[in-house]
Write a protein that holds these residues in place. Structure first.
Motif, PDB file in Angstrom:
ATOM      1  N   GLU A  98      23.596   7.876  22.832  1.00 49.80           N
ATOM      2  CA  GLU A  98      23.626   8.666  24.064  1.00 49.80           C
ATOM      3  C   GLU A  98      22.229   9.175  24.421  1.00 49.80           C
ATOM      4  O   GLU A  98      21.861   9.226  25.609  1.00 49.80           O
ATOM      5  CB  GLU A  98      24.608   9.832  23.906  1.00 49.80           C
ATOM      6  CG  GLU A  98      26.060   9.364  23.904  1.00 49.80           C
ATOM      7  CD  GLU A  98      27.046  10.507  23.699  1.00 49.80           C
ATOM      8  OE1 GLU A  98      28.194  10.384  24.144  1.00 49.80           O
ATOM      9  OE2 GLU A  98      26.641  11.541  23.088  1.00 49.80           O
ATOM     10  N   LYS A 138      25.579   9.783  18.949  1.00 45.47           N
ATOM     11  CA  LYS A 138      24.650  10.740  19.550  1.00 45.47           C
ATOM     12  C   LYS A 138      23.289  10.082  19.807  1.00 45.47           C
ATOM     13  O   LYS A 138      22.661  10.332  20.841  1.00 45.47           O
ATOM     14  CB  LYS A 138      24.495  11.962  18.635  1.00 45.47           C
ATOM     15  CG  LYS A 138      25.708  12.874  18.611  1.00 45.47           C
ATOM     16  CD  LYS A 138      25.458  14.078  17.708  1.00 45.47           C
ATOM     17  CE  LYS A 138      26.654  15.038  17.726  1.00 45.47           C
ATOM     18  NZ  LYS A 138      26.433  16.204  16.837  1.00 45.47           N
ATOM     19  N   THR A 144      33.067   7.857  29.593  1.00 47.80           N
ATOM     20  CA  THR A 144      32.490   8.299  30.864  1.00 47.80           C
ATOM     21  C   THR A 144      32.186   7.060  31.717  1.00 47.80           C
ATOM     22  O   THR A 144      32.365   5.919  31.275  1.00 47.80           O
ATOM     23  CB  THR A 144      31.191   9.074  30.626  1.00 47.80           C
ATOM     24  OG1 THR A 144      30.235   8.175  30.040  1.00 47.80           O
ATOM     25  CG2 THR A 144      31.418  10.264  29.700  1.00 47.80           C
ATOM     26  N   MET A 165      39.782  10.701  23.238  1.00 51.87           N
ATOM     27  CA  MET A 165      38.445  10.397  23.730  1.00 51.87           C
ATOM     28  C   MET A 165      38.562   9.480  24.922  1.00 51.87           C
ATOM     29  O   MET A 165      39.406   8.573  24.958  1.00 51.87           O
ATOM     30  CB  MET A 165      37.607   9.713  22.638  1.00 51.87           C
ATOM     31  CG  MET A 165      37.303  10.598  21.451  1.00 51.87           C
ATOM     32  SD  MET A 165      36.270   9.735  20.251  1.00 51.87           S
ATOM     33  CE  MET A 165      34.816   9.425  21.236  1.00 51.87           C
ATOM     34  N   ARG A 166      37.734   9.736  25.891  1.00 52.82           N
ATOM     35  CA  ARG A 166      37.727   8.893  27.084  1.00 52.82           C
ATOM     36  C   ARG A 166      36.282   8.504  27.394  1.00 52.82           C
ATOM     37  O   ARG A 166      35.370   9.304  27.207  1.00 52.82           O
ATOM     38  CB  ARG A 166      38.340   9.637  28.263  1.00 52.82           C
ATOM     39  CG  ARG A 166      38.366   8.823  29.554  1.00 52.82           C
ATOM     40  CD  ARG A 166      38.953   9.633  30.690  1.00 52.82           C
ATOM     41  NE  ARG A 166      40.352  10.007  30.414  1.00 52.82           N
ATOM     42  CZ  ARG A 166      41.061  10.840  31.176  1.00 52.82           C
ATOM     43  NH1 ARG A 166      40.480  11.429  32.225  1.00 52.82           N
ATOM     44  NH2 ARG A 166      42.308  11.110  30.882  1.00 52.82           N
ATOM     45  N   PHE A 223      31.018   9.372  25.985  1.00 59.09           N
ATOM     46  CA  PHE A 223      32.407   9.752  25.733  1.00 59.09           C
ATOM     47  C   PHE A 223      32.632  11.186  26.200  1.00 59.09           C
ATOM     48  O   PHE A 223      31.720  12.015  26.202  1.00 59.09           O
ATOM     49  CB  PHE A 223      32.743   9.670  24.233  1.00 59.09           C
ATOM     50  CG  PHE A 223      32.599   8.290  23.640  1.00 59.09           C
ATOM     51  CD1 PHE A 223      33.609   7.357  23.750  1.00 59.09           C
ATOM     52  CD2 PHE A 223      31.437   7.942  22.961  1.00 59.09           C
ATOM     53  CE1 PHE A 223      33.476   6.097  23.197  1.00 59.09           C
ATOM     54  CE2 PHE A 223      31.287   6.693  22.401  1.00 59.09           C
ATOM     55  CZ  PHE A 223      32.314   5.749  22.521  1.00 59.09           C
ATOM     56  N   THR A 224      33.859  11.457  26.575  1.00 54.80           N
ATOM     57  CA  THR A 224      34.276  12.827  26.846  1.00 54.80           C
ATOM     58  C   THR A 224      35.647  13.015  26.218  1.00 54.80           C
ATOM     59  O   THR A 224      36.407  12.062  26.058  1.00 54.80           O
ATOM     60  CB  THR A 224      34.330  13.098  28.367  1.00 54.80           C
ATOM     61  OG1 THR A 224      34.622  14.469  28.575  1.00 54.80           O
ATOM     62  CG2 THR A 224      35.390  12.239  29.046  1.00 54.80           C
ATOM     63  N   ARG A 225      35.953  14.229  25.809  1.00 54.27           N
ATOM     64  CA  ARG A 225      37.252  14.500  25.189  1.00 54.27           C
ATOM     65  C   ARG A 225      38.204  15.101  26.226  1.00 54.27           C
ATOM     66  O   ARG A 225      37.837  15.993  26.983  1.00 54.27           O
ATOM     67  CB  ARG A 225      37.105  15.458  24.001  1.00 54.27           C
ATOM     68  CG  ARG A 225      36.500  14.792  22.774  1.00 54.27           C
ATOM     69  CD  ARG A 225      36.675  15.658  21.532  1.00 54.27           C
ATOM     70  NE  ARG A 225      36.202  14.977  20.343  1.00 54.27           N
ATOM     71  CZ  ARG A 225      36.912  14.104  19.636  1.00 54.27           C
ATOM     72  NH1 ARG A 225      38.165  13.826  20.012  1.00 54.27           N
ATOM     73  NH2 ARG A 225      36.411  13.520  18.578  1.00 54.27           N
ATOM     74  N   VAL A 226      39.395  14.564  26.206  1.00 49.49           N
ATOM     75  CA  VAL A 226      40.476  15.116  27.029  1.00 49.49           C
ATOM     76  C   VAL A 226      41.594  15.477  26.061  1.00 49.49           C
ATOM     77  O   VAL A 226      42.345  14.607  25.587  1.00 49.49           O
ATOM     78  CB  VAL A 226      40.970  14.096  28.069  1.00 49.49           C
ATOM     79  CG1 VAL A 226      42.098  14.709  28.897  1.00 49.49           C
ATOM     80  CG2 VAL A 226      39.814  13.657  28.958  1.00 49.49           C
ATOM     81  N   THR A 239      22.572   9.800  28.768  1.00 44.94           N
ATOM     82  CA  THR A 239      23.767  10.403  29.357  1.00 44.94           C
ATOM     83  C   THR A 239      24.929  10.256  28.380  1.00 44.94           C
ATOM     84  O   THR A 239      24.926   9.326  27.549  1.00 44.94           O
ATOM     85  CB  THR A 239      24.119   9.712  30.697  1.00 44.94           C
ATOM     86  OG1 THR A 239      25.189  10.433  31.330  1.00 44.94           O
ATOM     87  CG2 THR A 239      24.536   8.277  30.484  1.00 44.94           C
ATOM     88  N   PRO A 240      25.914  11.125  28.424  1.00 41.84           N
ATOM     89  CA  PRO A 240      27.076  10.997  27.529  1.00 41.84           C
ATOM     90  C   PRO A 240      27.849   9.707  27.789  1.00 41.84           C
ATOM     91  O   PRO A 240      27.940   9.230  28.919  1.00 41.84           O
ATOM     92  CB  PRO A 240      27.934  12.227  27.869  1.00 41.84           C
ATOM     93  CG  PRO A 240      26.978  13.203  28.454  1.00 41.84           C
ATOM     94  CD  PRO A 240      25.968  12.388  29.205  1.00 41.84           C
TER      95      PRO A 240
END
Length: 301
Positions: free
Chosen positions: A41, A38, A59, A56-57, A49-52, A46-47
């Motif tokens: 970031e 955190k 960005t 985790m994926r 990581f993103t969760r799918v 900007t983020p």
């Protein structure tokens, strides 16, 4: 500005695939890894990581940072290794500025000792006479300056410099070998009042004029040069006599020239100078120690 710890943690998250796996690998708790990511970031704005689903994926920004992370960590590792080498005297650079007679006497032995005992420390040699050589030190053009002072001139040392005395260098008179006074062990300056003289650098010339005035005469200076070999050649040909430091006698190259001590004795102080804050730099401190050792043996000779 990136925190190197955050970059290292980010790299481990990318490699491990999750915060929990990265935490196990690094010996952290998962909340600690989460907090670091955190913070990273927030730093990039900007983020990363993103969760799918449960995965985790990265960005787009995360993918860009991941491409640089290896290089960043490699650079940091290389920097740490270089700093360690410098601190442990396996590497480093020291620029030494010295006057000609020191370059011909004290410096060669000092550099030889340094090369033999600490081959990773690179010493670079410059030449200069005081007071300009001291100004070069203040301007950052060198790390150590060897210079000399004369007691009769009341010269001051700039406040930002530390002075490390090395030796007292006795002044002598260079005479042609057949000169009538060459038979004496010591010569009075006043006995040479009628001679033609060869003068040296500005500081040496100022002291020479001061000492002559103390003896009640103004010398007839016909040549001025700070090249010690030129001085010897001029004296050898009978074109004048010269007052020189004893360091010069150790590399006399003319059998037509002889050196005699002054009566009463006269000396100059030879010292090393360094910016006070630089006394803590390992390579600089090492060179100073070597200079003191070499100068100490010369005093004992």
């Amino acid at each position: 500005m990136f925190d190197s710890r955050h970059i290292k943690t980010f790299h481990e998250v990318v490699q491990a695939g999750s915060y929990s796996a990265a935490a196990r690998s690094l010996g952290y708790t998962q909340p600690a890894v989460t907090q670091q990511m955190k913070a990273l970031e927030r730093s990039v704005g900007t983020p990363l990581f993103t969760r799918v689903g449960r995965r985790m994926r990265l960005t787009e920004a995360g993918e860009a940072l991941a491409r640089h992370a290896d290089a960043i960590l490699d650079t940091l590792s290389a920097a740490q290794q270089q700093m360690s080498a410098i601190t442990r005297l396996r590497a480093g650079r020291v620029r030494v500025c010295a006057f000609p007679s020191a370059n011909a006497t004290l410096i060669p032995e000092t550099m030889a000792r340094l090369s033999a005992d600490h081959p990773g420390v690179r010493a670079e040699l410059l030449e200069g006479e005081p007071p300009e050589s001291l100004q070069r030190l203040i301007r950052g053009e060198c790390d150590i300056t060897l210079a000399f002072t004369y007691p009769g001139l009341h010269e001051s040392v700039p406040e930002e410099l530390a002075e490390i005395p090395l030796l007292e260098d006795q002044l002598t008179v260079l005479l042609p070998a057949g000169h009538p006074l060459a038979r004496r062990r010591a010569v009075k300056l006043a006995d040479l009042a009628e001679e033609r003289w060869i003068a040296g650098c500005l500081r040496c010339r100022a002291n020479f004029l001061h000492e002559c005035a103390e003896q009640g005469f103004a010398p007839d200076i016909v040549f001025t040069t700070d090249d010690n070999l030129v001085v010897q050649s001029l004296v050898a040909e009978g074109l004048g006599v010269a007052m020189v430091p004893a360091l010069v006698l150790s590399f006399l190259r003319h059998d037509k020239v002889t050196g005699r001590a002054l009566d009463p004795a006269s000396r100059r102080q030879v010292s090393a100078y360094v910016l006070r804050d630089h006394l803590r730099i390992p390579a600089t401190a090492l060179v100073l120690d070597e200079l003191k050792a070499v100068a100490g043996r010369r005093v004992g000779c």
